[in-house]
Motif scaffolding. Sequence first.
Motif: not given
Length: 315
Positions: A272-293
């Motif tokens: 039902l919310r495939a595009t939004a969930i994909q966007q959310m996961n991408l943003r969270l993953s990007h944020r986690q990468d920034k936290e690591v660095t």
Amino acid sequence: MGTDQEPDTKKLKGADLLLFQNVLKEVRLQTHSANKYMIELEDALIEQAAQLGNRDALTMLSFKALDDTTGEYTEDDKKHAGIFINELSKLKHPLVFKMGGDYHYRKQNLPKAVDLYKKFLKLDNDSFMASEVYRTLGMILFQQQKLMQAKVLMEKAINLAPASKVSQAHFMLGLINEIDPLKARYHFEMAASEGFMESFVNLGFLEMNYFNNLGKAKEWFKLGAELGDSNCMIGLFDCYMKEENWKNAKITYDKTSKFLKDTNSNVNLDELRATAIQQMNLRLSHRQDKEVTGQAQPAKDPVGNASNEKSRWDV
């Protein structure tokens, strides 16, 4: 000194007993209680009123017999009930047409229900019972996609009864007036003020998509989510996505997914919310990468929630 005197029950009329029964019924409905002894008392009052010849009470007992599926009433009882109903119809007693309409509406015999409701309205078109009849006729017309006719009847219904009794009529007017968001919001809010749960999701999406008030939208969605409305849970997820509040979106997504799984719902949130969930996961993953660095940025402040009350959907 005076002596205590027993009340003169000979002066009691069936209408007096029904008035008492109606008071008890209203208290039961307002308090959402179901004390079996109080219900038995109500039934006894109706039976006693019928014995005194009250036509309303006779009508109520007759339809109670026809509706019985518990075996409390025999086939002979139901036969006699039918005779009473025919006699009361010949006398043009209003309640027999109203309850007859209700009976056939429950049985989905809509043409017969409409015919009986129209007979009732010829006898009584400006009472609380008339409000109920207008509302039910409006529901029938709404189902038949005769929206303008349904609108007229729903408006008549709300003009004849207090708001606490016509929440469904307000809700239907909200749906009918969807092309006019201000009118729709008014009617949905009137229904919601009386606890009509179906209004919450409509108000949430109106506030989010038309009025662009995410704070208010979240309030409505949280109310519905607390009551187990999965559409409100999804609406709350949508709000956080619009705010770009990825963390709270993920928390809400997880809670909603768990709820849908626990209730064996056939709603597939991932589809039902495939595009939004994909966007959310991408943003969270990007944020986690920034936290690591060591480059994490402060989270974006969400739109404030106007309510101070907390619920399990506050994140």
